[in-house]
Design a protein around this motif. Structure first.
Motif, PDB file in Angstrom:
ATOM      1  N   VAL A 102       0.848  -1.193   0.000  1.00  0.00           N
ATOM      2  CA  VAL A 102       0.000   0.000   0.000  1.00  0.00           C
ATOM      3  C   VAL A 102       0.881   1.239   0.000  1.00  0.00           C
ATOM      4  N   HIS A 103       0.782   2.013  -1.052  1.00  0.00           N
ATOM      5  CA  HIS A 103       1.500   3.284  -1.148  1.00  0.00           C
ATOM      6  C   HIS A 103       0.766   4.358  -0.370  1.00  0.00           C
ATOM      7  N   SER A 104      -0.571   4.426  -0.580  1.00  0.00           N
ATOM      8  CA  SER A 104      -1.393   5.441   0.065  1.00  0.00           C
ATOM      9  C   SER A 104      -2.854   5.142  -0.205  1.00  0.00           C
ATOM     10  N   TYR A 105      -3.721   5.819   0.522  1.00  0.00           N
ATOM     11  CA  TYR A 105      -5.160   5.674   0.301  1.00  0.00           C
ATOM     12  C   TYR A 105      -5.859   6.910   0.853  1.00  0.00           C
ATOM     13  N   ALA A 106      -7.090   7.129   0.386  1.00  0.00           N
ATOM     14  CA  ALA A 106      -7.846   8.301   0.832  1.00  0.00           C
ATOM     15  C   ALA A 106      -9.311   8.109   0.458  1.00  0.00           C
ATOM     16  N   HIS A 107     -10.159   8.860   1.157  1.00  0.00           N
ATOM     17  CA  HIS A 107     -11.565   8.927   0.773  1.00  0.00           C
ATOM     18  C   HIS A 107     -11.759  10.254   0.055  1.00  0.00           C
ATOM     19  N   ASN A 108     -11.729  10.212  -1.265  1.00  0.00           N
ATOM     20  CA  ASN A 108     -11.918  11.405  -2.089  1.00  0.00           C
ATOM     21  C   ASN A 108     -13.417  11.583  -2.298  1.00  0.00           C
ATOM     22  N   ASP A 109     -14.040  12.243  -1.325  1.00  0.00           N
ATOM     23  CA  ASP A 109     -15.492  12.146  -1.193  1.00  0.00           C
ATOM     24  C   ASP A 109     -16.298  13.265  -1.828  1.00  0.00           C
ATOM     25  N   ASP A 110     -15.658  14.184  -2.572  1.00  0.00           N
ATOM     26  CA  ASP A 110     -16.468  15.195  -3.243  1.00  0.00           C
ATOM     27  C   ASP A 110     -17.148  14.589  -4.464  1.00  0.00           C
ATOM     28  N   ALA A 111     -18.269  15.167  -4.845  1.00  0.00           N
ATOM     29  CA  ALA A 111     -19.091  14.618  -5.926  1.00  0.00           C
ATOM     30  C   ALA A 111     -18.288  14.465  -7.209  1.00  0.00           C
ATOM     31  N   GLY A 171     -18.543   8.281  -5.059  1.00  0.00           N
ATOM     32  CA  GLY A 171     -18.439   9.487  -5.864  1.00  0.00           C
ATOM     33  C   GLY A 171     -19.694   9.802  -6.649  1.00  0.00           C
ATOM     34  N   GLY A 172     -20.696   8.892  -6.555  1.00  0.00           N
ATOM     35  CA  GLY A 172     -21.969   9.141  -7.213  1.00  0.00           C
ATOM     36  C   GLY A 172     -22.121   8.461  -8.562  1.00  0.00           C
ATOM     37  N   TYR A 173     -21.494   7.302  -8.719  1.00  0.00           N
ATOM     38  CA  TYR A 173     -21.520   6.587  -9.990  1.00  0.00           C
ATOM     39  C   TYR A 173     -22.191   5.216  -9.855  1.00  0.00           C
ATOM     40  N   SER A 174     -22.630   4.689 -10.998  1.00  0.00           N
ATOM     41  CA  SER A 174     -23.015   3.291 -11.038  1.00  0.00           C
ATOM     42  C   SER A 174     -21.799   2.474 -10.586  1.00  0.00           C
ATOM     43  N   PRO A 175     -21.986   1.432  -9.768  1.00  0.00           N
ATOM     44  CA  PRO A 175     -20.842   0.700  -9.215  1.00  0.00           C
ATOM     45  C   PRO A 175     -19.878   0.200 -10.296  1.00  0.00           C
ATOM     46  N   HIS A 176     -18.618   0.517 -10.103  1.00  0.00           N
ATOM     47  CA  HIS A 176     -17.575   0.074 -11.025  1.00  0.00           C
ATOM     48  C   HIS A 176     -16.211   0.309 -10.394  1.00  0.00           C
ATOM     49  N   LEU A 177     -15.210  -0.308 -10.981  1.00  0.00           N
ATOM     50  CA  LEU A 177     -13.826  -0.084 -10.583  1.00  0.00           C
ATOM     51  C   LEU A 177     -13.146   0.808 -11.609  1.00  0.00           C
ATOM     52  N   HIS A 178     -12.539   1.895 -11.127  1.00  0.00           N
ATOM     53  CA  HIS A 178     -11.630   2.670 -11.969  1.00  0.00           C
ATOM     54  C   HIS A 178     -10.228   2.152 -11.670  1.00  0.00           C
ATOM     55  N   PHE A 179      -9.542   1.669 -12.707  1.00  0.00           N
ATOM     56  CA  PHE A 179      -8.199   1.110 -12.556  1.00  0.00           C
ATOM     57  C   PHE A 179      -7.238   1.879 -13.448  1.00  0.00           C
ATOM     58  N   GLN A 180      -6.100   2.235 -12.881  1.00  0.00           N
ATOM     59  CA  GLN A 180      -5.152   3.074 -13.593  1.00  0.00           C
ATOM     60  C   GLN A 180      -3.738   2.673 -13.206  1.00  0.00           C
ATOM     61  N   ILE A 181      -2.806   2.747 -14.165  1.00  0.00           N
ATOM     62  CA  ILE A 181      -1.409   2.395 -13.921  1.00  0.00           C
ATOM     63  C   ILE A 181      -0.534   3.618 -14.160  1.00  0.00           C
ATOM     64  N   MET A 182       0.325   3.933 -13.172  1.00  0.00           N
ATOM     65  CA  MET A 182       1.234   5.063 -13.265  1.00  0.00           C
ATOM     66  C   MET A 182       2.676   4.603 -13.039  1.00  0.00           C
TER      67      MET A 182
END
Length: 215
Positions: free
Chosen positions: A102-111, A166-177
């Protein structure tokens, strides 16, 4: 390269089908992609049509969705999606892309944001890779700690409901950096077209790792 199960391994690669949320899909000229009930109906119709269940897609897709959100209209219009999305019901398990900590985590809770977000750090061919998992369940956050190690395919979270993701239909956003650029628990997932050059070599195409060579 073996199939990477990012969500519930009960679904095989034959259960996946591509979905088009781009501005080129004329369906979204007359229908609101940001309306969850409209999107869910569209998704079910595609599942019935294809006989498959997990919708995926979105890398560098220009989406009408972001033109309906004030979050993506400040300064320049950001409407290019830089990760991939996998749609499945809330509560579906989410799995580590490969061994990592785990590098980091957060609750990015704005709409319109990611909601609960987890970022893992990986060693890949002598270099660092970072994977972002967004739109997760708040209850999963109690299980995370910086430096905690997850093994490849281990359950790391579950998909969150619209009220927490975040207000979306349930899904996973996956991204590689390849570089976190001082971000923690967050990283831009949508950009303006004129901003894409700054992410060249920083954000990688997840399809190269997961889909194109196997589906």
């Amino acid at each position: 390269m073996s199939f990477k199960h990012l969500i519930d391994p009960a679904y095989s690669k034959s259960d996946y089908f591509p979905i088009d949320l781009s501005v080129n899909n004329t369906f979204w000229n007359e229908n609101d992609v940001s309306d969850i009930s409209t999107f869910e109906k569209y998704l079910e119709e595609k599942r019935t049509l294809t006989g498959k269940y997990i919708a995926h897609g979105g890398y560098l897709e220009q989406r009408a969705l972001y033109r309906k959100s004030a979050r993506f209209q400040a300064g320049v219009v950001r409407d290019i999606h830089m990760g991939i999305d996998l749609w499945a019901p809330a509560g579906t398990s989410v799995h580590a892309f490969m061994d990592g900590v785990v590098h980091s985590y957060a609750h990015n809770d704005d709409a319109g944001n990611y909601g609960p977000t987890l970022i893992l750090e990986h060693d890949f061919k002598g270099k660092k890779l970072y994977t972002l998992y967004g739109h997760l369940s708040i209850s999963d956050m109690d299980k995370w700690a910086v430096g905690f190690r997850f093994r490849e395919s281990e359950t790391i979270a579950t998909l969150g409901k619209p009220g927490e993701n975040g207000g979306y239909s349930p899904h996973l956003h996956f991204q590689i950096m390849t570089d976190m650029q001082d971000y923690k628990g967050d990283f831009p997932g949508v950009a303006a077209r004129e901003e894409l050059d700054r992410y060249d070599g920083v954000i990688l195409d997840p399809n190269e790792f997961i889909f194109e060579k196997i589906l």
